[in-house]
Design an enzyme around this catalytic site. Structure first.
Site, PDB file in Angstrom:
ATOM      1  N   ASN A 151       0.836  -1.213   0.000  1.00  4.98           N
ATOM      2  CA  ASN A 151       0.000   0.000   0.000  1.00  4.98           C
ATOM      3  C   ASN A 151       0.860   1.249   0.000  1.00  4.98           C
ATOM      4  OD1 ASN A 151       0.623  -0.928   2.769  1.00  4.98           O
ATOM      5  ND2 ASN A 151      -0.428   0.946   3.387  1.00  4.98           N
ATOM      6  N   CYS A 325      -2.121   5.053   7.719  1.00  5.99           N
ATOM      7  CA  CYS A 325      -2.388   4.397   8.999  1.00  5.99           C
ATOM      8  C   CYS A 325      -1.319   4.728  10.019  1.00  5.99           C
ATOM      9  CB  CYS A 325      -2.468   2.892   8.800  1.00  5.99           C
ATOM     10  SG  CYS A 325      -3.500   2.465   7.411  1.00  5.99           S
TER      11      CYS A 325
HETATM   12  N1  PMP Z   1      -4.319  -3.450   4.442  1.00  5.24           N
HETATM   13  C1  PMP Z   1      -3.846  -2.472   3.666  1.00  5.24           C
HETATM   14  C2  PMP Z   1      -2.847  -2.804   2.605  1.00  5.24           C
HETATM   15  C3  PMP Z   1      -4.289  -1.154   3.856  1.00  5.24           C
HETATM   16  O1  PMP Z   1      -3.806  -0.168   3.083  1.00  5.24           O
HETATM   17  C4  PMP Z   1      -5.234  -0.880   4.884  1.00  5.24           C
HETATM   18  C5  PMP Z   1      -5.685   0.535   5.135  1.00  5.24           C
HETATM   19  N2  PMP Z   1      -6.426   1.049   4.082  1.00  5.24           N
HETATM   20  C6  PMP Z   1      -5.701  -1.955   5.653  1.00  5.24           C
HETATM   21  C7  PMP Z   1      -5.214  -3.208   5.414  1.00  5.24           C
HETATM   22  C8  PMP Z   1      -6.712  -1.724   6.743  1.00  5.24           C
HETATM   23  O2  PMP Z   1      -7.908  -1.315   6.201  1.00  5.24           O
HETATM   24  P1  PMP Z   1      -9.068  -0.629   7.113  1.00  5.24           P
HETATM   25  O3  PMP Z   1      -8.395   0.511   7.826  1.00  5.24           O
HETATM   26  O4  PMP Z   1     -10.062  -0.200   6.113  1.00  5.24           O
HETATM   27  O5  PMP Z   1      -9.565  -1.659   8.039  1.00  5.24           O
END
Ligand code: PMP
Length: 389
Positions: A151, A325
């Protein structure tokens, strides 16, 4: 000033066609699928039709789809649920060094619960090496979890080969598909994927909805206990409007993905070529070719990613320095460090991720701004000036 958004990896706007299709499920068709009356039946139909459609999107069967409150929960259910269910078979799990932070934190949690976790290193482009992965497998290994793509730097992993290796060794293969969904085709059968997490928002659906795919003969323990919804694996009344939203988002994606990805590729290739040409001492992070069509990720010697981000903010351009995050911490990205960068190099990074609502004009404006912003910041940078006399 035109607002430009180039941070689609962090959050995507919900497609208006999705919102339109969801609306009636908030008021007219508001039923609970657990109710036995007609209003409940309508909700059950919407739930099961969504399950079928989303299964089709990844080439799974409908009874392999468990709805969750998002990707994080799906990842928790897939990894923790599988580890707890299978702890009598072994206590070893393998992840890569560049997994999403949620997976690193789940690994820490499982270590405290008595599991042992190995992290496969990646090369300078962020790719997992299959030989190194194979060398970490022991007779205690029950699960390998490696995401479809990063990501942050957008590197696409050799998922098919990892799935094959896991199947050959009788180990479950879990993949976090969030960064790749809607950008690379996902076929759980072809790629031997046994457990997988998807998020609705990455398909331009609403946030707060996700899916855990679980292949038939693979079993997990629930991590949320309650009324027994989702075959006892995810209790709690189903979010029907959200689930319908994810279904519509997946349908649109299935139809439009090929064309859309070609457009993102064009944006990406233009950004990479022009920035590397026009900005001295600039470098591309991630793989030169095996990368998500939406991802261009750079580092610039002598300047901080945060200062680039703030300069762009003043120009009305939203960009990122890495994962949303974790970006509010001052720690450098674990992904960039894993690719071999020094802390100061990792700090000078800029992540540009495009998406459905970008237009050519956005790319033109950003490409005009990058060299100017970098050169102005370098004039103020004592490190860059000293290095370059
Ligand atoms: N995995 C990846 C690769 C992410 O980029 C993200 C955050 N978008 C997540 C997991 C967690 O997703 P969420 O915050 O929507 O639960």
């Amino acid at each position: 000033m035109k607002e430009i958004y180039l941070d689609y990896q962090s959050a995507k706007p919900v497609d208006s066609r999705v919102i339109e299709g969801m609306t009636k499920y908030f008021h007219e068709l508001f039923g609970n699928p657990s109710s036995l009356h007609h209003v409940g039946d309508v909700a059950t139909e919407a739930l099961e039709a969504s399950r079928k459609k989303i299964a089709n999107f990844i080439n799974a069967d409908e009874d392999e789809i468990i709805f969750t409150s998002g990707a994080t929960e799906a990842i928790n259910l897939g990894i923790i649920g599988y580890a707890l269910r299978n702890k009598n078979k072994g206590n070893h799990i393998i992840i890569s060094e560049i997994e999403h932070i949620s997976i690193h934190n789940i690994a820490k949690y499982l270590e405290r619960e008595g599991f042992s976790v190995s992290k496969v290193p990646v090369d300078q482009y962020g790719k997992v090496n299959l030989q190194k992965l194979e060398r970490r497998i022991t007779d205690q290994t029950i699960l390998i979890s490696i995401g479809i793509a990063s990501n942050e730097i957008g590197t696409i992993q050799p998922i098919h080969e990892i799935g094959e290796l896991a199947a050959e060794k009788g180990i479950a293969f879990h993949t976090d598909a969030v960064a790749g969904e809607g950008l690379v085709p996902i076929d759980v059968r072809k790629d031997n994927i046994n457990l997988m997490a998807l998020s609705s928002n990455d398909l331009y659906g609403p946030r707060g909805v996700g899916v855990m795919y679980m292949q038939k003969k693979f079993r997990v323990n629930p991590i949320i206990i309650g009324g027994g919804q989702e075959r006892g694996l995810r209790s709690g009344s189903e979010d029907i409007p959200g689930i319908v939203g994810m279904r519509i988002a997946a349908e649109i994606m299935q139809k439009e993905m090929d064309t859309e990805v070609k457009r993102f590729q064009r944006y990406r290739d233009r950004m990479i070529k022009q920035i590397l040409e026009e900005v001295p001492d600039s470098h591309l992070n991630g793989h030169p070719t095996d990368r998500l069509a939406s991802n261009a990720h750079f580092r610039f010697d002598g300047i901080e990613g945060e200062s680039i981000l703030l300069s762009f903010k003043d120009l009305g351009i939203s960009v990122s320095t890495g994962s949303a995050c974790t970006s509010k911490t001052l720690e450098p990205s674990h992904t960039l460090i894993a690719t071999g960068l020094l802390h100061e190099e990792a700090h000078g990074s800029l992540q540009l991720t495009t998406g459905r609502f970008n237009v050519d004009d956005d790319i033109d404006i950003v490409l005009e701004a990058v060299p100017k912003v970098v050169s102005r910041l370098r004039e103020l940078s004592p490190i860059y000036k000293t290095r370059n006399g």
